[in-house]
Design a protein around this motif. Sequence first.
Motif, PDB file in Angstrom:
ATOM      1  N   VAL A 351       0.844  -1.196   0.000  1.00 45.44           N
ATOM      2  CA  VAL A 351       0.000   0.000   0.000  1.00 45.44           C
ATOM      3  C   VAL A 351       0.879   1.247   0.000  1.00 45.44           C
ATOM      4  O   VAL A 351       2.059   1.195   0.368  1.00 45.44           O
ATOM      5  N   ALA A 352       0.298   2.358  -0.424  1.00 48.71           N
ATOM      6  CA  ALA A 352       0.984   3.638  -0.307  1.00 48.71           C
ATOM      7  C   ALA A 352       0.996   4.048   1.158  1.00 48.71           C
ATOM      8  O   ALA A 352      -0.045   3.971   1.829  1.00 48.71           O
ATOM      9  N   PRO A 353       2.143   4.462   1.723  1.00 46.44           N
ATOM     10  CA  PRO A 353       2.221   4.790   3.162  1.00 46.44           C
ATOM     11  C   PRO A 353       1.171   5.791   3.607  1.00 46.44           C
ATOM     12  O   PRO A 353       0.578   5.652   4.680  1.00 46.44           O
ATOM     13  N   GLU A 354       0.913   6.808   2.781  1.00 48.57           N
ATOM     14  CA  GLU A 354      -0.025   7.860   3.194  1.00 48.57           C
ATOM     15  C   GLU A 354      -1.471   7.380   3.212  1.00 48.57           C
ATOM     16  O   GLU A 354      -2.339   8.037   3.804  1.00 48.57           O
ATOM     17  N   LEU A 355      -1.733   6.235   2.584  1.00 45.78           N
ATOM     18  CA  LEU A 355      -3.097   5.712   2.550  1.00 45.78           C
ATOM     19  C   LEU A 355      -3.323   4.596   3.559  1.00 45.78           C
ATOM     20  O   LEU A 355      -4.443   4.098   3.691  1.00 45.78           O
ATOM     21  N   SER A 356      -2.276   4.197   4.271  1.00 48.81           N
ATOM     22  CA  SER A 356      -2.394   3.080   5.207  1.00 48.81           C
ATOM     23  C   SER A 356      -2.914   3.552   6.559  1.00 48.81           C
ATOM     24  O   SER A 356      -2.733   4.712   6.950  1.00 48.81           O
ATOM     25  N   GLN A 357      -3.554   2.656   7.275  1.00 49.82           N
ATOM     26  CA  GLN A 357      -4.134   2.982   8.578  1.00 49.82           C
ATOM     27  C   GLN A 357      -3.046   3.092   9.634  1.00 49.82           C
ATOM     28  O   GLN A 357      -2.110   2.284   9.685  1.00 49.82           O
ATOM     29  N   ARG A 358      -3.159   4.086  10.496  1.00 54.71           N
ATOM     30  CA  ARG A 358      -2.187   4.282  11.567  1.00 54.71           C
ATOM     31  C   ARG A 358      -2.487   3.329  12.720  1.00 54.71           C
ATOM     32  O   ARG A 358      -3.629   2.947  12.968  1.00 54.71           O
ATOM     33  N   ALA A 359      -1.425   2.979  13.465  1.00 51.20           N
ATOM     34  CA  ALA A 359      -1.576   2.095  14.615  1.00 51.20           C
ATOM     35  C   ALA A 359      -2.080   2.891  15.816  1.00 51.20           C
ATOM     36  O   ALA A 359      -1.711   4.053  16.023  1.00 51.20           O
ATOM     37  N   LEU A 360      -2.940   2.262  16.615  1.00 50.97           N
ATOM     38  CA  LEU A 360      -3.434   2.908  17.824  1.00 50.97           C
ATOM     39  C   LEU A 360      -2.369   2.900  18.906  1.00 50.97           C
ATOM     40  O   LEU A 360      -2.186   3.872  19.640  1.00 50.97           O
ATOM     41  N   ILE A 361      -1.618   1.788  18.994  1.00 46.21           N
ATOM     42  CA  ILE A 361      -0.527   1.639  19.962  1.00 46.21           C
ATOM     43  C   ILE A 361       0.752   1.304  19.199  1.00 46.21           C
ATOM     44  O   ILE A 361       0.751   0.466  18.301  1.00 46.21           O
ATOM     45  N   GLY A 362       1.837   1.946  19.552  1.00 42.00           N
ATOM     46  CA  GLY A 362       3.119   1.670  18.909  1.00 42.00           C
ATOM     47  C   GLY A 362       3.253   2.276  17.533  1.00 42.00           C
ATOM     48  O   GLY A 362       3.937   1.722  16.669  1.00 42.00           O
ATOM     49  N   ALA A 363       2.618   3.429  17.324  1.00 44.68           N
ATOM     50  CA  ALA A 363       2.679   4.076  16.017  1.00 44.68           C
ATOM     51  C   ALA A 363       4.091   4.553  15.707  1.00 44.68           C
ATOM     52  O   ALA A 363       4.824   5.024  16.586  1.00 44.68           O
ATOM     53  N   LEU A 364       4.483   4.441  14.449  1.00 48.57           N
ATOM     54  CA  LEU A 364       5.802   4.864  13.998  1.00 48.57           C
ATOM     55  C   LEU A 364       5.827   6.379  13.807  1.00 48.57           C
ATOM     56  O   LEU A 364       4.858   6.970  13.325  1.00 48.57           O
ATOM     57  N   ASP A 365       6.941   6.999  14.174  1.00 44.91           N
ATOM     58  CA  ASP A 365       7.126   8.429  13.909  1.00 44.91           C
ATOM     59  C   ASP A 365       7.493   8.565  12.431  1.00 44.91           C
ATOM     60  O   ASP A 365       8.657   8.503  12.047  1.00 44.91           O
ATOM     61  N   ARG A 366       6.488   8.731  11.595  1.00 45.87           N
ATOM     62  CA  ARG A 366       6.711   8.706  10.154  1.00 45.87           C
ATOM     63  C   ARG A 366       7.565   9.869   9.662  1.00 45.87           C
ATOM     64  O   ARG A 366       8.324   9.735   8.701  1.00 45.87           O
ATOM     65  N   GLU A 367       7.446  11.006  10.307  1.00 41.22           N
ATOM     66  CA  GLU A 367       8.239  12.167   9.876  1.00 41.22           C
ATOM     67  C   GLU A 367       9.725  11.893  10.089  1.00 41.22           C
ATOM     68  O   GLU A 367      10.554  12.113   9.198  1.00 41.22           O
ATOM     69  N   HIS A 368      10.068  11.404  11.283  1.00 43.14           N
ATOM     70  CA  HIS A 368      11.470  11.096  11.579  1.00 43.14           C
ATOM     71  C   HIS A 368      11.960   9.953  10.691  1.00 43.14           C
ATOM     72  O   HIS A 368      13.058  10.007  10.129  1.00 43.14           O
ATOM     73  N   SER A 369      11.135   8.916  10.554  1.00 47.45           N
ATOM     74  CA  SER A 369      11.514   7.769   9.729  1.00 47.45           C
ATOM     75  C   SER A 369      11.739   8.189   8.282  1.00 47.45           C
ATOM     76  O   SER A 369      12.708   7.760   7.644  1.00 47.45           O
ATOM     77  N   GLY A 370      10.849   9.041   7.752  1.00 46.61           N
ATOM     78  CA  GLY A 370      10.980   9.488   6.370  1.00 46.61           C
ATOM     79  C   GLY A 370      12.269  10.240   6.119  1.00 46.61           C
ATOM     80  O   GLY A 370      12.941  10.025   5.110  1.00 46.61           O
ATOM     81  N   ARG A 371      12.633  11.136   7.050  1.00 47.12           N
ATOM     82  CA  ARG A 371      13.876  11.903   6.887  1.00 47.12           C
ATOM     83  C   ARG A 371      15.092  10.985   6.951  1.00 47.12           C
ATOM     84  O   ARG A 371      16.048  11.126   6.175  1.00 47.12           O
ATOM     85  N   LEU A 372      15.072  10.038   7.891  1.00 51.67           N
ATOM     86  CA  LEU A 372      16.206   9.125   8.054  1.00 51.67           C
ATOM     87  C   LEU A 372      16.384   8.252   6.811  1.00 51.67           C
ATOM     88  O   LEU A 372      17.502   8.091   6.299  1.00 51.67           O
ATOM     89  N   MET A 373      15.287   7.685   6.308  1.00 57.50           N
ATOM     90  CA  MET A 373      15.380   6.818   5.137  1.00 57.50           C
ATOM     91  C   MET A 373      15.763   7.619   3.887  1.00 57.50           C
ATOM     92  O   MET A 373      16.490   7.124   3.024  1.00 57.50           O
ATOM     93  N   ALA A 374      15.292   8.866   3.789  1.00 57.80           N
ATOM     94  CA  ALA A 374      15.660   9.708   2.651  1.00 57.80           C
ATOM     95  C   ALA A 374      17.161   9.977   2.656  1.00 57.80           C
ATOM     96  O   ALA A 374      17.826   9.954   1.612  1.00 57.80           O
ATOM     97  N   ALA A 375      17.718  10.236   3.859  1.00 57.74           N
ATOM     98  CA  ALA A 375      19.157  10.465   3.969  1.00 57.74           C
ATOM     99  C   ALA A 375      19.938   9.195   3.618  1.00 57.74           C
ATOM    100  O   ALA A 375      20.968   9.241   2.931  1.00 57.74           O
ATOM    101  N   LEU A 376      19.443   8.050   4.089  1.00 61.96           N
ATOM    102  CA  LEU A 376      20.088   6.766   3.793  1.00 61.96           C
ATOM    103  C   LEU A 376      20.114   6.520   2.283  1.00 61.96           C
ATOM    104  O   LEU A 376      21.158   6.179   1.705  1.00 61.96           O
TER     105      LEU A 376
END
Length: 426
Positions: A351-376
């Motif tokens: 699925v496209a990340p922006e269209l996927s359902q967010r987790a109620l518990i243990g949600a990922l910090d998508r902003e931080h993850s996106g920046r880190l993976m973009a740098a990688l």
Amino acid sequence: MTRSFALIDGNSFYCSCERVFDPALKGKPVIVLSNNDGCAVARTAEAKALGIKMGAPMFLIRDIVKRGGVRVFSSNYALYGDMSRRMGTVYERFASEIETYSIDESFLDVTPVAPEHREEMARDLRATVTAWTGVPTCVGIGPTKTLAKLANRIAKDTPQLGGVCDLTSPAARAEWLPLMPLGDVWGIGAASQAKLAAIGCKSAADVAALDPKQVRKVMTVVGERIIHELRGTPCIDLESVAPTRKGCAVTRSFSGRVDDLATMLEAVASHATRLGEKLRHHGLATDHVTVFYHTSPHDIGPARSVSTTVDFPEASNDTLVLVRAAKWGARRIWKGGHRYSKVGLMTVDLVAPELSQRALIGALDREHSGRLMAALDACNARFGRGTVFPAAAGVERQRKAWTTKFEMRSPCWTTRIDEVPVIAAC
């Protein structure tokens, strides 16, 4: 205006790429091997004449290779991929709509070209590709994609045609289709060949003459479409935009055998890293990963084949998330006392990340993850894949038993600055 397609593909593409950068290979038998230098996956005409079959294991053809003076290369995917891209830039000068069907095949919409000029255009296209890239090609033309692919086969197998065959006219189809065996028709595999042979079909012309409804009962709607396509009625459109991927996998056979958990975890982490790269490249994410590994059926000793699926709280393409999940799954199914030969990761329902359902518990910090993976990804794009990777994937990977073996790989002539060909002036 009647629709018309052209299919262009590179002749013995992998081998032709090797010949571009080593002219001494011209006229010599050449083969390219699969991962781990296992089987012949590309062969020049000279190699085929020696009796080397597609997919022949290297250990079974060593004598032929030695006696025939066959030059053998490991797969060099970086080189082949870049040469394919360069060929694509040539195609863009001849057609506005292009479908890249595989690394060495592309469909072009040649409808705007007048029918009487299409063969001339195809010859100009072949000549330009050869002049600009050095790769020889063949071109098939037809009013449907199935006929264009069949025409390409005819052009490749009939030297007197000069690398171009046009099946646009009914007269040309009446001449060639009776000569083409069932297996040369796009979409007719071994199982379908047996079914068609049972009702008396021996050639492409026999299939085209069948009642579409009768074939639909034997080969479903796919068979019905093949008949209409062979008759010149388009049923398969050009896919100028690649369809969204439904699944993704990273699988590799080991260059040796793995019998300890630490090495297996490194291999799994490395594959998870590659899986993350693929998902981000396609703008997709997943909420699960399936881990599997197995022993070789050719080895002596206890056999074992296992798999497990690990779910995430929410869909992600973060390498670190994938590595943690893959390692957890690998530990869960681990059992010592076996010599494993292959490991892999698979996932479906992307699925496209922006269209996927967010987790109620243990949600990922998508902003931080996106920046880190973009740098990688930016670092690896600039300095080469594998420049930055999780330590879990093993720091000295090139010496690990689980890495893929490419002992006869040629340089990456076009993609690595330290391997660019050097020309010396006398």
